[in-house]
Design an enzyme around this catalytic site. Sequence first.
Site, PDB file in Angstrom:
ATOM      1  N   ARG A  53       0.592  -1.111  -0.051  1.00 18.55           N
ATOM      2  CA  ARG A  53       0.006  -0.120  -0.170  1.00 18.55           C
ATOM      3  C   ARG A  53       0.940   1.415   0.207  1.00 18.55           C
ATOM      4  NH1 ARG A  53       2.673   1.367   3.754  1.00 18.55           N
ATOM      5  NH2 ARG A  53       1.300   3.234   3.882  1.00 18.55           N
ATOM      6  N   GLY A  54       0.216   2.001   0.216  1.00 22.92           N
ATOM      7  CA  GLY A  54       1.272   4.319  -0.487  1.00 22.92           C
ATOM      8  C   GLY A  54       1.313   4.251  -1.692  1.00 22.92           C
ATOM      9  N   ARG A  90      -6.953  -0.283  -7.000  1.00 22.14           N
ATOM     10  CA  ARG A  90      -7.699   1.001  -5.550  1.00 22.14           C
ATOM     11  C   ARG A  90      -7.680   2.378  -6.302  1.00 22.14           C
ATOM     12  NH1 ARG A  90      -4.683  -0.092  -1.203  1.00 22.14           N
ATOM     13  NH2 ARG A  90      -6.171   2.192  -0.644  1.00 22.14           N
ATOM     14  N   GLN A 204      -2.443   1.287  10.459  1.00 22.51           N
ATOM     15  CA  GLN A 204      -1.015   2.649   9.395  1.00 22.51           C
ATOM     16  C   GLN A 204       0.120   3.271  10.518  1.00 22.51           C
ATOM     17  OE1 GLN A 204      -4.584   2.686   7.466  1.00 22.51           O
ATOM     18  NE2 GLN A 204      -4.202   2.004   6.535  1.00 22.51           N
ATOM     19  N   ASP A 245      -1.968  10.454  -1.615  1.00 20.62           N
ATOM     20  CA  ASP A 245      -2.426   9.535  -2.853  1.00 20.62           C
ATOM     21  C   ASP A 245      -2.705  10.359  -3.791  1.00 20.62           C
ATOM     22  OD1 ASP A 245      -2.374   5.902  -1.685  1.00 20.62           O
ATOM     23  OD2 ASP A 245      -2.909   7.803   0.047  1.00 20.62           O
ATOM     24  N   ASN A 255      -5.861  11.546   1.138  1.00 21.38           N
ATOM     25  CA  ASN A 255      -5.037  11.083   1.828  1.00 21.38           C
ATOM     26  C   ASN A 255      -5.306  10.143   3.082  1.00 21.38           C
ATOM     27  OD1 ASN A 255      -1.962  10.180   2.094  1.00 21.38           O
ATOM     28  ND2 ASN A 255      -2.287  11.108   3.954  1.00 21.38           N
ATOM     29  N   LYS A 256      -4.624   9.181   3.938  1.00 21.90           N
ATOM     30  CA  LYS A 256      -5.823   8.379   4.321  1.00 21.90           C
ATOM     31  C   LYS A 256      -7.159   9.662   5.454  1.00 21.90           C
ATOM     32  CE  LYS A 256      -5.461   4.586   4.123  1.00 21.90           C
ATOM     33  NZ  LYS A 256      -5.914   4.282   3.407  1.00 21.90           N
TER      34      LYS A 256
END
Length: 364
Positions: A53-54, A90, A204, A245, A255-256
């Site tokens: 991920r990332g 994704r 995370q 992202d 982002n998250k």
Amino acid sequence: MNIHGQPHRSIEAVPSTRTARIIDQTVLPHGVEWRELRTMEDAAEAIKVMRVRGAPLIGATAAFGLCFALRENATDAALQVAYHVLHATRPTAINLRWALDRVRRVVSPLSPDERADAAWAEALAICEHDVQVNHAIGKHGLELFRAIQTKKADPDAPLNVMTHCNAGWLATVDWGTAISPVYQAHDSGMKIHVWVSETRPRGQGASLTAFELREHGVPHTLIVDNNAGHLLQRGLVDVVIVGTDRVTAHGDVANKIGTYLKALAAKAHDVPFYVATPVSTIDWTITDGIREIPIEQRSAREVTHMPGLTAAEQREEVLITPDGTQARNDGFDVTPAALVTALVTEYGAFPTTASALKELQAQA
């Protein structure tokens, strides 16, 4: 970076078999397991279930996946199918599309017999490019850290950095984005301390960022997500830096989930809020992050259940809500450009203004 004192990358090519191996991040931090990717399906599964991920690492993994697909069938039709399968894994991270486009652009003019070798070479090049870019991001971020440190009342006190999710080397091929300047500061001898936000629901920060920082010897403290505003309010944070992202051409940042709240709190308490990003993560085709960036909807189970390690050192998942509770699980949120102090890129730090972003686009 380091695992138990040994240098590694989050994805490593295996030239003898023309495969790749990844650290299975669903097992961290309680174990380190390497997983071999041999097929396009292996790569797609690893991205979808977040073994990797990332945004940058997703892109690199997808590049290898396209290479593996072309090894099996290199026709135009097969190339198109593999591209779409990998792209669908994704939806938010723009590096996925960027890497797939880069490989497709290289192989499309070639004959089918040449495509697999060319895709392999391009996947390797994407990985090396990522390492160089992230090191450069860290260098520019370190300059910002040093400037903030000089303004502290006590110059001998550590620089207190807050981050969110995981934007270290586990989110990239190496170095990381937001954590790259942290590593470079620590390695240069600067006193630095990181507030690591746990990042519910998948944790995370707690499982990955804390793992990375421990392995590198960087002082850090884990906090629950809801403690971030309190620490900013009390003056215990000197700077916030996160990864991303996808960034729009106007500087909105996806982002998250939970990033937006930190940006609001940082703005309220006059704390710099930086976003570390390679230029490849900027989507120059869109301008309105809230309207145009797709937000991934993930399984409700990630919210209602929590994994962990038992006293018997067995990994287990437990239910933390009443049985049958409905849950919503937005994977990302969007932070408007007005809350971002600057984008820290491989070309330097650029404020999220129209003129600065045009200058960045011209350099890129």
